[in-house]
Scaffold this motif. Sequence first.
Motif, PDB file in Angstrom:
ATOM      1  N   ASN A   1      -9.062   1.877   9.154  1.00  0.00           N
ATOM      2  CA  ASN A   1      -8.023   0.888   8.669  1.00  0.00           C
ATOM      3  C   ASN A   1      -6.771   1.684   8.545  1.00  0.00           C
ATOM      4  N   TYR A   2      -5.512   2.104   9.404  1.00  0.00           N
ATOM      5  CA  TYR A   2      -4.197   2.686   8.966  1.00  0.00           C
ATOM      6  C   TYR A   2      -3.206   1.811   8.529  1.00  0.00           C
ATOM      7  N   THR A   3      -2.522   2.530   7.747  1.00  0.00           N
ATOM      8  CA  THR A   3      -1.016   1.219   7.055  1.00  0.00           C
ATOM      9  C   THR A   3      -0.169   1.700   7.912  1.00  0.00           C
ATOM     10  N   LEU A   4       0.567   1.023   8.749  1.00  0.00           N
ATOM     11  CA  LEU A   4       1.573   1.324   9.239  1.00  0.00           C
ATOM     12  C   LEU A   4       2.581   0.541   8.958  1.00  0.00           C
TER      13      LEU A   4
ATOM     14  N   GLY B   1      -0.303  10.515   8.623  1.00  0.00           N
ATOM     15  CA  GLY B   1      -0.664  10.869   7.696  1.00  0.00           C
ATOM     16  C   GLY B   1      -1.995  12.119   8.418  1.00  0.00           C
ATOM     17  N   ALA B   2      -2.411  13.296   7.290  1.00  0.00           N
ATOM     18  CA  ALA B   2      -3.397  14.444   7.409  1.00  0.00           C
ATOM     19  C   ALA B   2      -4.296  13.893   8.208  1.00  0.00           C
TER      20      ALA B   2
ATOM     21  N   LEU C   1       2.011  14.184   7.782  1.00  0.00           N
ATOM     22  CA  LEU C   1       2.252  14.771   6.750  1.00  0.00           C
ATOM     23  C   LEU C   1       2.057  15.874   5.755  1.00  0.00           C
ATOM     24  N   PRO C   2       2.656  16.649   4.733  1.00  0.00           N
ATOM     25  CA  PRO C   2       1.777  17.348   4.333  1.00  0.00           C
ATOM     26  C   PRO C   2       0.586  17.818   3.826  1.00  0.00           C
ATOM     27  N   HIS C   3      -0.140  18.528   3.986  1.00  0.00           N
ATOM     28  CA  HIS C   3      -2.044  17.913   3.116  1.00  0.00           C
ATOM     29  C   HIS C   3      -1.369  17.444   1.186  1.00  0.00           C
TER      30      HIS C   3
ATOM     31  N   SER D   1      -0.464   9.551   1.458  1.00  0.00           N
ATOM     32  CA  SER D   1      -0.510   9.420   3.238  1.00  0.00           C
ATOM     33  C   SER D   1      -1.672   9.607   4.340  1.00  0.00           C
ATOM     34  N   ALA D   2      -3.482   9.600   4.365  1.00  0.00           N
ATOM     35  CA  ALA D   2      -4.199  10.286   4.600  1.00  0.00           C
ATOM     36  C   ALA D   2      -3.722   8.541   5.823  1.00  0.00           C
TER      37      ALA D   2
END
Lengths: 382, 332
Positions: A110-113, A133-134, A166-168, A174-175
């Motif tokens: 599942n992604y968050t758009l 996200g990473a 996006l940074p780790h 932000s995963a």
Amino acid sequence: MRRWLGRQLHLVDFTLGALMRRKGRNFMLLTVYTLVIFMLASVMFLGSALRHEAATALKGAPEVTVQNMVMGRHALSPPEWVERLSRIRGARNVHGRLWGYFYDQANGANYTLMVPPPHARDIAVREGETVIGASVARLREVHRTGYLFLLSPAGKLFRLKVARTLPHRSELLSADLVLLSEKDFRTFFNLKPRDGFTDIALAVRNSNEVPTVVNKITRILPGARVITREDVLRTYENVFSWREGIVLAMLAAALVAFAIFAFDKASGLSAEERREIGILKAVGWETSDIIAMKLWEGGIVSAFALVFGVAAAYAHVFLLDAGLLAPVLKGWAVLYPDFSLTPVIDRMQLLTLAFVTVVPFTVATLVPVWKAAITDPDIVMR
Amino acid sequence: MIFDPPILALLLTSGITAAVWLAAAGFAVRLLRHWDIRSGSGRQIRLERQTYLVATALKIVMVAQMAALALFVHNADRMAILFTGAMCALGTLNVNEWGMPAFLAQMGMFLAAAIWLLVNRADEMGRDYPHTRAKYALLLAFAPLALAAAALQWLYFLNLDPNVITSCCSKLFTPEGAGVQADLSAMDPRAALALLFGGSGLLAALAAWPRAGRWPRVAAGILAALYFTGAVAAIISAVAPYVYETPNHHCPFCLLKPQYGFIGYLLYLPLFVATALLLGTGLLAALGTPASLRDAQPAFMRRVGCIAAILYVSFAAVALYAIMRSHLILIG
């Protein structure tokens, strides 16, 4: 006072010698004790580190979020609400937010758009581009093509150029994030501007005024649901404290087993120990001295077990990312953020730990200690 | 809510304390009926042997109880975030009707434990167990408090409901309000500070007085108890506003917060311990000096008195430091 201190120091000195004379037995007790403390401390450290992460993550969240409710369900907020909420004195930065979930059939994640908020210029996205996200980048292997392909709910294929990942260090938040421009977002989900926003976020100039602003919002929009940042934080605190407490309660069985073990160890005095106590009494030690010595014995073992157990738990949670406990306390998902916990330990955790381990241990060993101490010297030395 | 580690630790400690206290009370009844130090009967020998077990168990649970007060307050402060309207420990304690009584009982337990430990210490100095009867009578007298403290704590934690909207300290501790809290914060700052510094000076002098006889020590005990309430009122009405640098905030619990440098602990700890010590020496003086402790007990009381005097002086010094450091002008 000095005499009392001197007496205690001599007792400690003698006790250390006695402990060293029975290395094997005490080492076993220390190992089991350390293991118990290690388990309890790991749970507590992980719980508090997760709460800390949640609190840090929420620092940047809007103070107040307003959601439209239709038949008790979350619905889109009409665009004119932004205007109405902007008129509230004390509320600022009122903006409609666009975000939604998308189930990717290709890998079951599942992604968050989301459309980045207008004031977040560092993550602004141009049309046809995306910032992801990473974890999403890893899962979809975007490094090979530089593009992210998504099949919209209407069955249309979207090709978005990955502007950057996006940074780790922000992975906890932000995963699963896919940032899009407003136009792309609306086309993807087939939303028209007049349909409105997912919800509306606003900041409050003076944090003491949050309840007042919330009151005003509920008066203007009686059907809306108003969520404050404090509410979310409170929920996280509750959830993680509860999970932590449940695991601790389950470990209570281990604690009881340990108390029985300690009781048993303290009861089974060897013939040599009995003779030692007999000799001590014969040379003038009093019952209270023997009890004090035995309590010092327990105290020293407890102190070592606490230090070793806490150090091992610290290493387990903060250096090895709590491999043994993470699934229970963190939760799980296909796209689970890979993040390191910030080491946070407060005095209360250590105090709590001492309470749940040292007090039961000391009480459990008390009766055997007393029994040993009141033995008549002539009986044991005969 | 009960599944929270510090709450579990507190409930475990109060449960163990109540169990030990109850068992000790049963022993105390037997002891008071049959104790006869001149007798060499089997029963007397058994009683003497059992006193070692009971006294040691009591010492352990009482020390744990005293530490539990700190954990209780610290936990209440930490939990404030979980309840709407709570800003500090006070809000958490007001979530249900058991919170405040549980806190007061816990405080009572701290004082009771300290007094008992002091009498026990004096008793252990004599070869003929001179205060044993008094010590166990005292234990019986405190037993209802110990059971009530445990019961109130269970009731409080079991009935914690996160959906309750509680009152914030700034609402309760206002001179214009009603109730005990409002009365405590309504004292005139000038009178409050005179009471705080004058009282601590007087008590420190009385406690450190080397030739204090029986009745001055008893009087110091009574005065210490009275001063305790006076000092708490003075902290609420005068010292707290100085620390917060606002004349309208009087909360005694916010002082324990990290943003005020945990100054509350520095204020309350010496006050609590000094009060407990003077109450203990007052009680010991009232019990009289047994023949076997003719030299030891007065020397012991002098030592304890000196410690109490140092604590009173440090309490006053911390209060003075808070006032000097503040930018608030409350008097003048």
